[in-house]
Design a protein around this motif. Structure first.
Motif, mmCIF file in Angstrom:
data_model
loop_
_atom_site.group_PDB
_atom_site.id
_atom_site.type_symbol
_atom_site.label_atom_id
_atom_site.label_comp_id
_atom_site.label_asym_id
_atom_site.label_seq_id
_atom_site.Cartn_x
_atom_site.Cartn_y
_atom_site.Cartn_z
ATOM 1 N N GLN A 48 74.466 77.360 -15.948
ATOM 2 C CA GLN A 48 73.408 77.118 -16.922
ATOM 3 C C GLN A 48 73.653 77.809 -18.256
ATOM 4 O O GLN A 48 73.019 77.474 -19.249
ATOM 5 C CB GLN A 48 72.057 77.582 -16.344
ATOM 6 N N GLU A 107 75.387 70.794 -10.637
ATOM 7 C CA GLU A 107 75.512 71.781 -11.718
ATOM 8 C C GLU A 107 76.193 71.188 -12.938
ATOM 9 O O GLU A 107 75.989 71.669 -14.061
ATOM 10 C CB GLU A 107 76.271 73.025 -11.242
ATOM 11 N N SER A 110 73.406 69.855 -15.058
ATOM 12 C CA SER A 110 72.730 70.955 -15.765
ATOM 13 C C SER A 110 73.546 71.412 -16.967
ATOM 14 O O SER A 110 73.001 71.680 -18.038
ATOM 15 C CB SER A 110 72.505 72.141 -14.816
ATOM 16 N N ARG A 113 73.241 68.780 -19.788
ATOM 17 C CA ARG A 113 71.916 68.863 -20.426
ATOM 18 C C ARG A 113 71.816 70.089 -21.317
ATOM 19 O O ARG A 113 71.330 70.022 -22.455
ATOM 20 C CB ARG A 113 70.836 68.917 -19.337
ATOM 21 N N ASN A 114 72.292 71.224 -20.806
ATOM 22 C CA ASN A 114 72.176 72.452 -21.587
ATOM 23 C C ASN A 114 73.085 72.447 -22.809
ATOM 24 O O ASN A 114 72.720 72.983 -23.855
ATOM 25 C CB ASN A 114 72.465 73.659 -20.698
ATOM 26 N N TRP A 161 63.499 74.724 -20.362
ATOM 27 C CA TRP A 161 64.324 73.595 -19.934
ATOM 28 C C TRP A 161 65.728 73.975 -19.457
ATOM 29 O O TRP A 161 66.280 73.291 -18.597
ATOM 30 C CB TRP A 161 64.419 72.556 -21.058
ATOM 31 N N HIS A 164 65.591 74.257 -15.622
ATOM 32 C CA HIS A 164 65.067 73.169 -14.800
ATOM 33 C C HIS A 164 66.141 72.638 -13.854
ATOM 34 O O HIS A 164 67.345 72.798 -14.081
ATOM 35 C CB HIS A 164 64.556 72.042 -15.689
ATOM 36 N N GLU A 165 65.668 71.999 -12.794
ATOM 37 C CA GLU A 165 66.590 71.378 -11.844
ATOM 38 C C GLU A 165 67.437 70.314 -12.546
ATOM 39 O O GLU A 165 66.998 69.719 -13.532
ATOM 40 C CB GLU A 165 65.798 70.738 -10.703
ATOM 41 N N PRO A 166 68.650 70.057 -12.049
ATOM 42 C CA PRO A 166 69.534 69.084 -12.717
ATOM 43 C C PRO A 166 68.909 67.708 -12.909
ATOM 44 O O PRO A 166 69.176 67.045 -13.909
ATOM 45 C CB PRO A 166 70.739 69.006 -11.773
ATOM 46 N N SER A 168 65.732 67.043 -13.413
ATOM 47 C CA SER A 168 64.432 67.125 -14.063
ATOM 48 C C SER A 168 64.373 66.230 -15.296
ATOM 49 O O SER A 168 65.138 66.420 -16.256
ATOM 50 C CB SER A 168 64.136 68.579 -14.454
#
Length: 202
Positions: A48, A107, A110, A113-114, A161, A164-166, A168
């Motif tokens: 993350q 992951e 995630s 997204r990040n 955010w 959050h879960e992958p 989400s």
């Protein structure tokens, strides 16, 4: 164009982005403890926070030159920066989807997204305060979320955010919104409104 890509460090950013995906696959669900200031005990998955590195490198590349000089020397400077940010987002998403579909590694989602959310945040802060402050804010963001972004039960707060879960939809929506706002603001303004780290010239 090739000179501009080298000047912005685009090859290094692409290499760093692919490298953090490899690291994310190796570390999997490994987490680091973060002291909690509110809610449940803070914990941050390594995957993350890995997206901070390529985003800071991209931010450094975009802020290397003097904005006023580049605006005169380059045609459509804002559009080029926007295209580079778009290519970064695409390079962040495509491997994540492929890795998740082939090996069921959430992951990677995630991380994608990040990366996008961190870049959007960086562009927003960069437009207002300059690239130096933006890099610090992006580096501190996941740590701040881990320290104060969890409910007493351990689930992430709606605003946190990066935790959050992958899968989400809320987390993905917030990251995309930040990215869209950051790109739009960066396209409209070529110079920061304020830059506390800028050197004064006599």
């Amino acid at each position: 164009m090739i000179w501009w890509l080298k000047a912005t460090g685009a090859p290094g950013v692409a290499a760093a982005l692919l490298a953090v995906y490899l690291v994310a696959l190796v570390v999997g669900q490994e987490a680091i403890p973060v002291p909690a200031v509110a809610g449940a005990s803070g914990q941050l998955l390594v995957a993350q926070i890995l997206g901070v590195l390529p985003v800071v490198l991209l931010l450094h590349g975009l802020g290397r030159g003097d904005p006023l000089t580049e605006q005169v020397a380059l045609r459509h400077k804002g559009r080029r920066d926007l295209a580079l940010c778009g290519a970064f987002a695409l390079l962040a998403v495509l491997p994540a989807v492929g890795v998740h579909l082939l090996w069921d590694r959430p992951e990677a989602l995630s991380l994608a997204r990040n990366c996008i959310g961190f870049l959007g945040t960086a562009l927003l802060v960069r437009t207002v305060l300059g690239p130096g402050i933006a890099a610090l804010c992006v580096a501190a963001l996941p740590l701040a979320c881990a320290a104060a972004g969890r409910r007493p039960g351990g689930s992430a707060q709606p605003w946190a955010w990066p935790l959050h879960e992958p899968g989400s939809a809320l987390g993905a929506g917030e990251a995309v919104l930040l990215y869209a706002l950051g790109c739009a603001l960066a396209l409209r303004r070529s110079r920061p409104l304020l830059d506390p780290l800028a050197r004064s010239t006599s």
